[in-house]
Scaffold this active site. Sequence first.
Site, PDB file in Angstrom:
ATOM      1  N   LYS A   1       7.099  10.396  -5.284  1.00 39.65           N
ATOM      2  CA  LYS A   1       7.939   9.825  -6.308  1.00 39.65           C
ATOM      3  C   LYS A   1       6.740   9.124  -7.087  1.00 39.65           C
ATOM      4  O   LYS A   1       6.437   9.151  -8.531  1.00 39.65           O
ATOM      5  CB  LYS A   1       8.661   8.907  -6.007  1.00 39.65           C
ATOM      6  CG  LYS A   1       9.363   7.994  -7.077  1.00 39.65           C
ATOM      7  CD  LYS A   1      10.457   7.268  -6.281  1.00 39.65           C
ATOM      8  CE  LYS A   1       9.690   5.962  -5.634  1.00 39.65           C
ATOM      9  NZ  LYS A   1       9.399   4.581  -6.523  1.00 39.65           N
ATOM     10  N   ASN A   2       5.859   8.300  -6.451  1.00 38.90           N
ATOM     11  CA  ASN A   2       4.844   7.328  -7.139  1.00 38.90           C
ATOM     12  C   ASN A   2       3.775   7.869  -7.827  1.00 38.90           C
ATOM     13  O   ASN A   2       3.170   7.432  -8.523  1.00 38.90           O
ATOM     14  CB  ASN A   2       4.524   6.260  -6.273  1.00 38.90           C
ATOM     15  CG  ASN A   2       5.623   5.320  -5.907  1.00 38.90           C
ATOM     16  OD1 ASN A   2       6.704   5.237  -6.488  1.00 38.90           O
ATOM     17  ND2 ASN A   2       5.061   4.296  -4.864  1.00 38.90           N
TER      18      ASN A   2
ATOM     19  N   ARG B   1       7.369  -9.862  -9.279  1.00 33.65           N
ATOM     20  CA  ARG B   1       6.599  -8.595  -9.669  1.00 33.65           C
ATOM     21  C   ARG B   1       6.177  -8.819 -11.303  1.00 33.65           C
ATOM     22  O   ARG B   1       6.820  -7.947 -11.929  1.00 33.65           O
ATOM     23  CB  ARG B   1       7.407  -7.195  -9.535  1.00 33.65           C
ATOM     24  CG  ARG B   1       7.616  -6.997  -8.001  1.00 33.65           C
ATOM     25  CD  ARG B   1       8.342  -5.821  -7.760  1.00 33.65           C
ATOM     26  NE  ARG B   1       7.459  -4.736  -7.768  1.00 33.65           N
ATOM     27  CZ  ARG B   1       7.973  -3.598  -7.287  1.00 33.65           C
ATOM     28  NH1 ARG B   1       9.033  -3.335  -6.961  1.00 33.65           N
ATOM     29  NH2 ARG B   1       6.947  -2.498  -7.245  1.00 33.65           N
TER      30      ARG B   1
ATOM     31  N   ASP C   1       4.759  -0.232   1.422  1.00 35.92           N
ATOM     32  CA  ASP C   1       6.084   0.685   1.295  1.00 35.92           C
ATOM     33  C   ASP C   1       6.483   1.194   2.733  1.00 35.92           C
ATOM     34  O   ASP C   1       7.408   1.847   2.877  1.00 35.92           O
ATOM     35  CB  ASP C   1       5.812   1.640   0.293  1.00 35.92           C
ATOM     36  CG  ASP C   1       6.023   1.247  -0.976  1.00 35.92           C
ATOM     37  OD1 ASP C   1       6.562   0.209  -1.269  1.00 35.92           O
ATOM     38  OD2 ASP C   1       5.703   2.015  -1.883  1.00 35.92           O
TER      39      ASP C   1
HETATM   40  C1  UD1 Z   1       3.636   0.367  -6.645  1.00 33.49           C
HETATM   41  C2  UD1 Z   1       4.614   1.370  -6.233  1.00 33.49           C
HETATM   42  C3  UD1 Z   1       5.455   0.612  -5.070  1.00 33.49           C
HETATM   43  C4  UD1 Z   1       4.411  -0.144  -3.944  1.00 33.49           C
HETATM   44  C5  UD1 Z   1       3.421  -1.174  -4.953  1.00 33.49           C
HETATM   45  C6  UD1 Z   1       2.569  -1.495  -3.925  1.00 33.49           C
HETATM   46  C7  UD1 Z   1       4.849   2.609  -8.171  1.00 33.49           C
HETATM   47  C8  UD1 Z   1       5.860   3.312  -8.817  1.00 33.49           C
HETATM   48  N1  UD1 Z   1       5.330   1.750  -7.283  1.00 33.49           N
HETATM   49  O1  UD1 Z   1       4.321  -0.677  -7.486  1.00 33.49           O
HETATM   50  O2  UD1 Z   1       5.848   1.670  -4.512  1.00 33.49           O
HETATM   51  O3  UD1 Z   1       5.129  -1.085  -3.303  1.00 33.49           O
HETATM   52  O4  UD1 Z   1       2.644  -0.160  -5.735  1.00 33.49           O
HETATM   53  O5  UD1 Z   1       1.694  -0.490  -3.223  1.00 33.49           O
HETATM   54  O6  UD1 Z   1       3.741   3.162  -7.984  1.00 33.49           O
HETATM   55  N2  UD1 Z   1       0.973  -8.108  -9.590  1.00 33.49           N
HETATM   56  C9  UD1 Z   1       1.024  -8.925 -10.599  1.00 33.49           C
HETATM   57  N3  UD1 Z   1       0.463  -8.826 -12.024  1.00 33.49           N
HETATM   58  C10 UD1 Z   1       0.777  -7.583 -12.381  1.00 33.49           C
HETATM   59  C11 UD1 Z   1       1.111  -6.422 -11.579  1.00 33.49           C
HETATM   60  C12 UD1 Z   1       1.380  -6.738 -10.214  1.00 33.49           C
HETATM   61  O7  UD1 Z   1       1.021 -10.225 -10.206  1.00 33.49           O
HETATM   62  O8  UD1 Z   1       0.680  -7.361 -13.604  1.00 33.49           O
HETATM   63  C13 UD1 Z   1       1.326  -8.263  -8.462  1.00 33.49           C
HETATM   64  C14 UD1 Z   1       2.897  -7.955  -7.852  1.00 33.49           C
HETATM   65  O9  UD1 Z   1       3.720  -8.940  -8.055  1.00 33.49           O
HETATM   66  C15 UD1 Z   1       2.446  -7.665  -6.272  1.00 33.49           C
HETATM   67  C16 UD1 Z   1       1.301  -6.951  -6.343  1.00 33.49           C
HETATM   68  O10 UD1 Z   1       0.867  -7.377  -7.520  1.00 33.49           O
HETATM   69  O11 UD1 Z   1       2.759  -8.696  -5.743  1.00 33.49           O
HETATM   70  C17 UD1 Z   1       1.054  -5.422  -6.175  1.00 33.49           C
HETATM   71  O12 UD1 Z   1       1.938  -4.860  -7.102  1.00 33.49           O
HETATM   72  P1  UD1 Z   1       1.484  -3.554  -7.958  1.00 33.49           P
HETATM   73  O13 UD1 Z   1       0.581  -2.973  -7.206  1.00 33.49           O
HETATM   74  O14 UD1 Z   1       1.360  -3.878  -9.238  1.00 33.49           O
HETATM   75  O15 UD1 Z   1       3.041  -2.774  -7.687  1.00 33.49           O
HETATM   76  P2  UD1 Z   1       3.722  -1.592  -8.242  1.00 33.49           P
HETATM   77  O16 UD1 Z   1       2.494  -0.912  -9.060  1.00 33.49           O
HETATM   78  O17 UD1 Z   1       4.807  -2.269  -9.216  1.00 33.49           O
END
Ligand code: UD1
Length: 420
Positions: free
Chosen positions: A22-23, A122, A307
Site C-alpha cells: 500500500k505505502n 502528524r 507499523d
Molecule cells: C509513513 C507511512 C506510515 C508509517 C510512517 C512511519 C505511508 C503512506 N505511510 O507515514 O504507514 O507509519 O511512514 O514509518 O507511507 N513528521 C513531522 N513533520 C512532517 C512529517 C512528519 O514532524 O512534515 C513526523 C510525524 O509526526 C511522525 C514522524 O515524523 O512523528 C514520522 O512520520 P512520517 O515518516 O512522515 O510518516 P508518514 O510519511 O505520514
Amino acid sequence: MDKIVIEGGVPLRGEVVVSGAKNAALPALAAALLAEGDHRVRNVPDLADVRTMGRLLGHMGCAFERADRHEVAIRVPASTLPEAPYELVKTMRASVVVLGPLLARLGKARVSLPGGCAIGARPIDQHLKGLAALGAEIELEHGYVEATARGGRLRGAHFTFDGVTVTGTENVMMAAALAEGATVLRNCAREPEVVDLAVALRSMGARIEGDGTDEIRIQGVERLRPLSHLVIPDRIEAGTLLVAGALPGNDVTVRGCVPEHLEALVEKLRQVGATVTPVPSGLRVVGDGRPRPLDVRTAPFPGFPTDMQAQMMVLLTVADGSSVVAETVFENRYMHVQELVRLGADISVEGKRAVVKGVPSLSGAPVMASDLRASAALVLAGLLAHGTTEVLRVYHLDRGYERLEERLLPLGARIRRTKA
Ligand code: UD1
C-alpha cells in the site's frame, strides 16, 4: 459495517502470498501526475486507500481504472485540476503526496491540510519546508495549502529534513524530479517504499541517485514520460503474517516477501524463540512454545517499523516474562493496548513506553479497532485468544489489508466477516 469474528486458539499451518505494498502503491499512483499520458501500475493492492487515491485522481480530471484486480491504468490529461479536497484528504493522510507532483508539473497546487490523526499530530511541516526550498511560495488558507512555484517552475536546491519523514521525502523527491537544476536532499527516509518510488520515477526518465541512503540527489528534467511500474511486496502485511506464524504452535510460510525488508522484525522473532528460515521467495516461521520476553524500540528503516509495533506487542502479551515496547516515531500509538487488556493482556503505558507483562493466555472478547495497524493486532490477538473475539470497525483494517481474513482462512484460522 462489517466485523470479523474469530474462534481463537486454533493452530495455523500453511502458506500465504503477500500483496503489493500500500505505502509504495499510493506514491507511485500520485507520481502519475508528473506526466501527461497513459500510466500502468501493477501489483496494486485492492484496498480502500487505493480507491481513495483513485477518487482523488478522478477529481483532478484523470481517468483511473482497474485493468484487472491488481493493475491500475491512469490517463493523465495535459491539464489537471491541481486540487485535493478536504473530503478525500481527511480519510487518507497519504493524499498529501499529490502536492509535490502537482506543484512540479503545473506550477501550483491546492491541497487540504490532513488534520489530526488517531495516531498523533502528524504535521506536514517538513513537506512544506522542502517544497519551499525548491522555490514554492506556500500559504495556509481556509484549511488548505496553497502552493505556487515562483516563476512557474520549481528550482533545484539543497535541503536537509529536520526529522526523518517517509511521505515528506517522497513528496520533495517527486517535486525535484521536474525542477530546474540539481537537488540534494539530506536526512532522507531510507524505507523500501522510498526506493520503490525512486525506481518508478527513474522508469519515467527521472535522474535520481542515492535512494535507500539518507542523501538523495536529483537532477531535474524538463519532462517525464508515463509510468510503467511493478509495486514491491507489502512488508507490513508480510510482517503481520510472520507474527501470526510466530504465535505458539503455528507454522506459516509467507511467499513473495523480500527478506531484506524484514530484517529488524525477523531478528525480534528469532529473539522471542520463533524459528525463521528462508525458503524460495519467502520466509517460514514456526512458533515454538511460549515466546521469550524482549524489548522493542520503533525507529525509521532499517529500525523496527512503527507499523509493526502493535502486532509485535500481541506476541509479547503471552511471553514468559516482562517486555518493554518503546514507540519513538509516533505519539499516541498505543490505542490497541486497552483492547488487548480486554482480552486479558497485562500492559501499562507510561508516555512512550509500554510494559507488557506476559500472561499464560488471552481470552476472546469483543474489541474495537482504532486505526489500521491496531486492527491487524486485534485480529492476531483474536487468533491467539481462546474463545470468540469480535473485531469491530473493520473499515480501519480494510484501508491497508486486502481481505486479511481470506489470507488466514487457508492457514486453518476460524475467521469470518459478518455484518456488525
Ligand atoms: C509513513 C507511512 C506510515 C508509517 C510512517 C512511519 C505511508 C503512506 N505511510 O507515514 O504507514 O507509519 O511512514 O514509518 O507511507 N513528521 C513531522 N513533520 C512532517 C512529517 C512528519 O514532524 O512534515 C513526523 C510525524 O509526526 C511522525 C514522524 O515524523 O512523528 C514520522 O512520520 P512520517 O515518516 O512522515 O510518516 P508518514 O510519511 O505520514
